[in-house]
Enzyme design. Structure first.
Site, PDB file in Angstrom:
ATOM      1  N   THR A 127      -1.580  -8.828   4.453  1.00 49.51           N
ATOM      2  CA  THR A 127      -1.651  -8.157   3.129  1.00 49.51           C
ATOM      3  C   THR A 127      -1.558  -6.875   2.465  1.00 49.51           C
ATOM      4  O   THR A 127      -0.896  -7.119   1.533  1.00 49.51           O
ATOM      5  CB  THR A 127      -3.201  -8.576   2.557  1.00 49.51           C
ATOM      6  OG1 THR A 127      -4.008  -7.705   2.694  1.00 49.51           O
ATOM      7  CG2 THR A 127      -3.213  -9.472   2.594  1.00 49.51           C
ATOM      8  N   CYS A 128      -2.055  -5.651   3.595  1.00 49.89           N
ATOM      9  CA  CYS A 128      -1.795  -4.257   2.641  1.00 49.89           C
ATOM     10  C   CYS A 128       0.025  -4.081   3.069  1.00 49.89           C
ATOM     11  O   CYS A 128       0.964  -3.804   1.831  1.00 49.89           O
ATOM     12  CB  CYS A 128      -1.802  -2.959   3.562  1.00 49.89           C
ATOM     13  SG  CYS A 128      -4.081  -3.221   3.442  1.00 49.89           S
ATOM     14  N   PHE A 129       1.053  -5.189   3.632  1.00 51.24           N
ATOM     15  CA  PHE A 129       2.618  -4.698   3.951  1.00 51.24           C
ATOM     16  C   PHE A 129       3.171  -6.467   3.113  1.00 51.24           C
ATOM     17  O   PHE A 129       4.432  -6.442   4.229  1.00 51.24           O
ATOM     18  CB  PHE A 129       2.562  -4.404   5.159  1.00 51.24           C
ATOM     19  CG  PHE A 129       1.839  -3.280   5.918  1.00 51.24           C
ATOM     20  CD1 PHE A 129       2.633  -2.202   5.172  1.00 51.24           C
ATOM     21  CD2 PHE A 129       0.542  -3.499   6.064  1.00 51.24           C
ATOM     22  CE1 PHE A 129       1.508  -0.862   6.151  1.00 51.24           C
ATOM     23  CE2 PHE A 129       0.287  -2.254   6.663  1.00 51.24           C
ATOM     24  CZ  PHE A 129       0.818  -0.988   6.325  1.00 51.24           C
ATOM     25  N   SER A 158       0.669  -1.183  -0.220  1.00 46.86           N
ATOM     26  CA  SER A 158       0.317   0.212   0.315  1.00 46.86           C
ATOM     27  C   SER A 158       0.727   1.519   0.227  1.00 46.86           C
ATOM     28  O   SER A 158       0.301   2.272  -0.203  1.00 46.86           O
ATOM     29  CB  SER A 158      -0.938   0.022   1.187  1.00 46.86           C
ATOM     30  OG  SER A 158       0.061   0.012   2.549  1.00 46.86           O
TER      31      SER A 158
END
Length: 498
Positions: A464-466, A442
């Site tokens: 999941t963003c990282f 992100s």
């Protein structure tokens, strides 16, 4: 020989011209209207022939011929792969799932779908349709540099039965006869073009720039719903033809196509900051706090403000510690569903013209991604080379958990590797040509991370963003394997955030 085509008059005659605007595509009305529909046959003869010699299709700028379905005696072979005759029933496949590898199970279900689609709309119970006892081709001609516009115009006049004929595609001005390769090229080129920002149909995922989500503001394009229906039709046609449509959507899109429940965790791929706010609400006590929140949401549709209730009487219902989970669920559902509901309904309506959505219910969202876009080839060596370790882990011989982790990945087939990658990053797609070093999160470039936690009683989790796998320090390889499999398949839809 010079032929001029009257596609606009053809569409007017058949009552479909009003469904779209030619001004959207910059078509010359004068050019269209000065020729009769009788020129269409000459146009097709120019663009298609029955011998094996190469052809070049030259069409005046701004014009394309109408699509045509014709009997073809020159080729007895269908370009599509024939489904296997000995595929078991879907019930038998489900009963075998505990004894099959992920890859074998997916391939068996894929073959089952191909067989079901080959039966036609009546499931093979009625009289054989012409498409099944005669060799017919759906002929279309498009310009490569205007492939979206031309393909849309070609498909808008087709019936559902027309769509079940094999495609024969020709690019204007290019040499070649389509024996399957040109059609695959057309699918590939068109898949990229649907994400063209000028159509405002899709936007990048919140976590990377190679997966896409539906744009809730696509209404700036007055034809957006027609376009979504067209895209759904193309996805269905690709599934029917057994061709790959290399368009990679967020996991949420595949869940919505399958009509699976969505949760606030799915917000992670849509709006990271909004997802963080929802997590904060759930993780903190609200007693004594006046956040000014009610069960309603304010919308701004290009300057037109509206307050929408998330439930009846929501404007007067204050969010408290006791009802905050209901508020989060309703708010997330509104953002993930209601705000793009018309677009999704148009997309599914287009897909259902070719493929009955009920047939897809036997696949999960990961398998649907592979069905549509193809199973990625995941290089375990590249993955390992471009992984970052934190909180005490390292890729060294004396780090038992990491050593065991990569031993597992190296023995897994491509399907299982894709499952793991999707669990951690939200997609099984690896950037091309960079590979794993090009993974994005992100906040930009973000390689795959494995983070140590000492609590070995918990399951692995994913941020999941990282692109982070939170991996407990398990005592044995067997325990690592069991818990990793459980996390992937039982909590795989649970997006996590650090």
């Amino acid at each position: 020989m010079r032929a001029v085509f009257a596609f606009q008059q053809y569409l007017r005659k058949n009552g479909v011209f009003s469904e779209f605007s030619t001004s959207q595509f910059g078509l010359d009305r004068f050019t269209w209207q000065n020729y009769g529909a009788g020129d269409l046959a000459a146009a097709i003869q120019l663009s298609m022939n029955d011998n094996q010699s190469p052809i070049v299709v030259n069409i005046p700028s701004g014009t394309i011929p109408a699509p045509v379905v014709r009997i073809d005696a020159s080729r007895a072979q269908d370009a599509r792969v024939a489904p296997a005759a000995d595929v078991p029933s879907i019930k038998s496949i489900h009963e075998l799932k505990d004894r099959l590898s992920i890859g074998s199970l997916f391939k068996m279900k894929r073959d089952w779908l191909a067989r079901e689609l080959s039966k036609g709309k009546d499931g093979g119970k009625g009289e054989p349709s012409p498409a099944r006892h005669e060799r017919r081709l759906l002929q279309i001609v498009v310009r490569r540099d205007q492939v979206f516009q031309d393909s849309y115009l070609q498909f808008v006049s087709l019936s559902d039965d027309d769509l079940r004929n094999p495609l024969s595609v020709h690019f204007v001005g290019e040499v070649g006869r389509d024996d399957g390769g040109v059609t695959r090229d057309w699918y590939s080129v068109l898949a990229k073009e649907i994400f063209n920002p000028q159509y405002a149909l899709f936007t990048h995922s919140a976590v990377d720039d190679y997966t896409f989500q539906i744009n809730p503001n696509s209404g700036v394009n007055q034809d957006h719903l027609d376009f979504f229906r067209f895209i759904g039709t193309i996805v269905g046609k690709a599934l029917y033809d057994g061709c790959l449509f290399d368009a990679h959507f967020t996991r949420l899109v595949y869940k919505r196509i399958l009509e699976k429940p969505v949760t606030y965790h799915d917000m992670a791929s849509v709006d990271v900051q909004f997802y963080k706010s929802l997590c904060w609400l759930l993780e903190n006590k609200l007693e004594g706090m006046d956040l000014g929140l009610t069960f309603s949401v304010d919308t701004d549709n290009f300057g037109a403000y509206e307050e929408i209730e998330l439930k009846k009487g929501g404007k007067e219902l204050v969010v408290t510690e006791q009802n905050k989970r209901e508020y989060v669920d309703l708010l997330a559902s509104w953002r993930l569903r209601e705000s793009v509901e018309m677009q999704f309904q148009a997309l599914r309506a287009g897909l259902s013209r070719v493929v009955d959505p009920v047939l897809l219910q036997h696949f999960d969202e990961a398998e649907l991604e592979w069905l549509i876009g193809g199973l990625p080839t995941i290089d375990a060596a590249d993955w390992r080379k471009n992984t970052v370790y934190k909180a005490g882990y390292s890729d060294s011989p004396d780090c038992r958990v990491i050593r065991s982790f990569w031993e597992l990945v190296e023995t897994w087939d491509q399907e299982m590797r894709a499952r793991l990658l999707q669990f951690v990053t939200g997609t099984s797609k690896v950037p091309y040509p960079e590979g794993f070093k090009g993974l994005r999160g992100s906040e930009g470039l973000r390689m795959f991370h494995i983070v140590r936690v000492s609590d070995f009683t918990r399951l692995p989790q994913a941020h999941t963003c990282f692109n982070e796998l939170i991996l407990p320090d398990y005592d044995s390889k067997e325990e690592l394997h069991k818990n990793l499999i459980t996390a992937i398949f039982e909590t795989g839809n649970q997006f996590q955030l650090r």
